[in-house]
Design a protein around this motif. Structure first.
Motif, PDB file in Angstrom:
ATOM      1  N   LEU B 101     -50.389 -66.105 -17.878  1.00  0.00           N
ATOM      2  CA  LEU B 101     -50.279 -67.385 -18.579  1.00  0.00           C
ATOM      3  C   LEU B 101     -49.413 -68.288 -17.735  1.00  0.00           C
ATOM      4  CD1 LEU B 101     -50.875 -68.867 -21.333  1.00  0.00           C
ATOM      5  CD2 LEU B 101     -48.593 -68.188 -21.995  1.00  0.00           C
ATOM      6  N   ASN B 102     -49.966 -69.447 -17.397  1.00  0.00           N
ATOM      7  CA  ASN B 102     -49.236 -70.367 -16.549  1.00  0.00           C
ATOM      8  C   ASN B 102     -49.379 -71.774 -17.110  1.00  0.00           C
ATOM      9  OD1 ASN B 102     -47.818 -71.447 -14.462  1.00  0.00           O
ATOM     10  ND2 ASN B 102     -49.471 -71.282 -12.976  1.00  0.00           N
ATOM     11  N   GLN B 103     -48.295 -72.348 -17.555  1.00  0.00           N
ATOM     12  CA  GLN B 103     -48.273 -73.713 -18.111  1.00  0.00           C
ATOM     13  C   GLN B 103     -49.415 -73.950 -19.096  1.00  0.00           C
ATOM     14  OE1 GLN B 103     -45.834 -75.390 -18.093  1.00  0.00           O
ATOM     15  NE2 GLN B 103     -44.763 -75.505 -16.155  1.00  0.00           N
ATOM     16  N   GLY B 104     -49.532 -73.064 -20.058  1.00  0.00           N
ATOM     17  CA  GLY B 104     -50.511 -73.290 -21.111  1.00  0.00           C
ATOM     18  C   GLY B 104     -51.936 -72.904 -20.771  1.00  0.00           C
ATOM     19  N   VAL B 105     -52.160 -72.331 -19.592  1.00  0.00           N
ATOM     20  CA  VAL B 105     -53.502 -71.871 -19.238  1.00  0.00           C
ATOM     21  C   VAL B 105     -53.476 -70.355 -19.130  1.00  0.00           C
ATOM     22  CG1 VAL B 105     -55.371 -71.956 -17.549  1.00  0.00           C
ATOM     23  CG2 VAL B 105     -54.055 -73.998 -18.031  1.00  0.00           C
ATOM     24  N   LEU B 106     -54.310 -69.714 -19.902  1.00  0.00           N
ATOM     25  CA  LEU B 106     -54.413 -68.252 -19.866  1.00  0.00           C
ATOM     26  C   LEU B 106     -55.566 -67.893 -18.942  1.00  0.00           C
ATOM     27  CD1 LEU B 106     -53.548 -65.500 -21.233  1.00  0.00           C
ATOM     28  CD2 LEU B 106     -55.478 -65.871 -22.743  1.00  0.00           C
ATOM     29  N   LYS B 107     -55.251 -66.997 -17.997  1.00  0.00           N
ATOM     30  CA  LYS B 107     -56.293 -66.553 -17.059  1.00  0.00           C
ATOM     31  C   LYS B 107     -56.503 -65.064 -17.269  1.00  0.00           C
ATOM     32  CE  LYS B 107     -57.353 -66.130 -12.170  1.00  0.00           C
ATOM     33  NZ  LYS B 107     -56.828 -66.235 -10.804  1.00  0.00           N
ATOM     34  N   LEU B 108     -57.729 -64.693 -17.563  1.00  0.00           N
ATOM     35  CA  LEU B 108     -58.045 -63.282 -17.764  1.00  0.00           C
ATOM     36  C   LEU B 108     -59.028 -62.853 -16.701  1.00  0.00           C
ATOM     37  CD1 LEU B 108     -58.790 -62.795 -21.557  1.00  0.00           C
ATOM     38  CD2 LEU B 108     -56.743 -62.217 -20.315  1.00  0.00           C
ATOM     39  N   ARG B 109     -58.774 -61.659 -16.187  1.00  0.00           N
ATOM     40  CA  ARG B 109     -59.696 -61.103 -15.204  1.00  0.00           C
ATOM     41  C   ARG B 109     -60.181 -59.769 -15.769  1.00  0.00           C
ATOM     42  NH1 ARG B 109     -63.297 -62.108 -11.350  1.00  0.00           N
ATOM     43  NH2 ARG B 109     -63.731 -60.141 -10.322  1.00  0.00           N
ATOM     44  N   ILE B 110     -61.467 -59.663 -15.973  1.00  0.00           N
ATOM     45  CA  ILE B 110     -62.026 -58.423 -16.508  1.00  0.00           C
ATOM     46  C   ILE B 110     -63.020 -57.887 -15.473  1.00  0.00           C
ATOM     47  CG2 ILE B 110     -63.075 -57.325 -18.524  1.00  0.00           C
ATOM     48  CD1 ILE B 110     -62.571 -59.984 -20.021  1.00  0.00           C
ATOM     49  N   PRO B 111     -62.681 -56.759 -14.834  1.00  0.00           N
ATOM     50  CA  PRO B 111     -63.601 -56.243 -13.819  1.00  0.00           C
ATOM     51  C   PRO B 111     -64.802 -55.557 -14.454  1.00  0.00           C
ATOM     52  CG  PRO B 111     -61.676 -54.828 -13.992  1.00  0.00           C
ATOM     53  CD  PRO B 111     -61.462 -55.943 -14.964  1.00  0.00           C
ATOM     54  N   LYS B 112     -65.865 -55.456 -13.682  1.00  0.00           N
ATOM     55  CA  LYS B 112     -67.032 -54.715 -14.156  1.00  0.00           C
ATOM     56  C   LYS B 112     -66.758 -53.225 -13.990  1.00  0.00           C
ATOM     57  CE  LYS B 112     -70.337 -58.307 -13.143  1.00  0.00           C
ATOM     58  NZ  LYS B 112     -71.436 -58.782 -12.300  1.00  0.00           N
TER      59      LYS B 112
END
Lengths: 143, 126
Positions: B101-112
């Motif tokens: 979470l960076n300045q109100g932006v959530l980044k999710l990484r989901i691998p296959k």
């Protein structure tokens, strides 16, 4: 034969839920400014001593934000860049805002445009503008 | 043949509390999916990610620093909560979700998952 209720358990609760979901998915909250929703979303409030403005600008470099007050009009402008999409990638959902933005708010007459504080935290720009001292209520003593 | 690993979405709220639907971007590449969600006003400790079977729930509580006695006069972010529910494809490895979470932006990484990763098959010349 299985028993089946003729009516849903709580019809009014279901209708209420349906209405709430509709309202949220279309964002049709009653608003005097109509349906226009720009970026960033703004929340405005006031205390007797100040006017508080919250601009919801997630993921922006604070240095690229421009906040300007001129003739009683506050302008919040900037640019939001989105990460480059790598090669051979597929975009399935693309809803987030990207590009330049500008929003303008007319301030009340009693604000002191020299006493402004702006802070960026958790993706929210909080601008606090003090009201003029002369506009504060004063108690006048009777001689 | 475009929809191999769709993240299909359902907007059915899991709880009764009303919540805002945050805008998201979902990008798929060969090795997995990247999801960005805008959650302005949510500090790190108020984000909750929940993976159960094949549903991913993103929730966040807005914590604004409101001065005492403030009267709201105009609100476009009218609820103090965000929530969005996604159904993950079976090809995704929900046990290896990375979040930041960076300045109100959530980044999710989901691998296959391993079996869904692209493989190169050598062609032998006889």
């Amino acid at each position: 034969m299985p028993y089946r209720a003729l009516f849903p358990r709580d019809l009014f609760a279901d209708l209420d839920r349906l209405q709430r979901e509709m309202q949220q998915s279309f964002d049709l909250s009653p608003n005097i400014r109509g349906l226009s929703r720009g970026f960033p979303a703004l929340n405005v409030g006031g205390t007797p001593r100040s006017v508080e403005i919250y601009a919801f600008t997630p993921g922006i470099d604070p240095a690229s934000l421009e906040v300007q007050i001129e003739k009683g009009v506050l302008t919040v402008a900037g640019e939001r860049r989105v990460e480059a999409i790598p090669d051979k990638a597929a975009v399935h959902i693309d809803e987030r805002f990207a590009g330049r933005f500008r929003r303008v708010v007319t301030l009340p007459d009693d604000v002191d445009s020299n006493a402004v504080e702006a802070r960026y935290q958790d993706g929210v720009l909080h601008i606090s503008i003090a009201r003029k001292e002369t506009a504060q209520p004063r108690r006048i003593t009777i001689q | 043949m475009t929809d191999r690993t769709e993240v299909s979405q359902t907007n059915e709220p899991t709880r009764n509390e009303a919540a805002l639907l945050p805008p998201v971007d979902v990008i798929e590449d060969a090795n997995g999916i990247t999801l960005y969600a805008d959650l302005p006003g949510v500090p790190k400790d108020k984000v909750s990610l929940h993976v159960e079977a094949d549903t991913l729930t993103i929730e966040g509580e807005v914590a604004l620093n409101l001065p005492e006695g403030m009267e709201p006069s105009h609100a476009e972010v009218a609820l103090p909560r965000y929530r969005r529910v996604f159904t993950l494809s079976k090809e995704l490895d929900s046990g290896k979700v990375e979040a930041e979470l960076n300045q109100g932006v959530l980044k999710l990484r989901i691998p296959k998952a391993e079996h869904a990763q692209p493989r190169k098959v050598e062609v032998k010349v006889a």
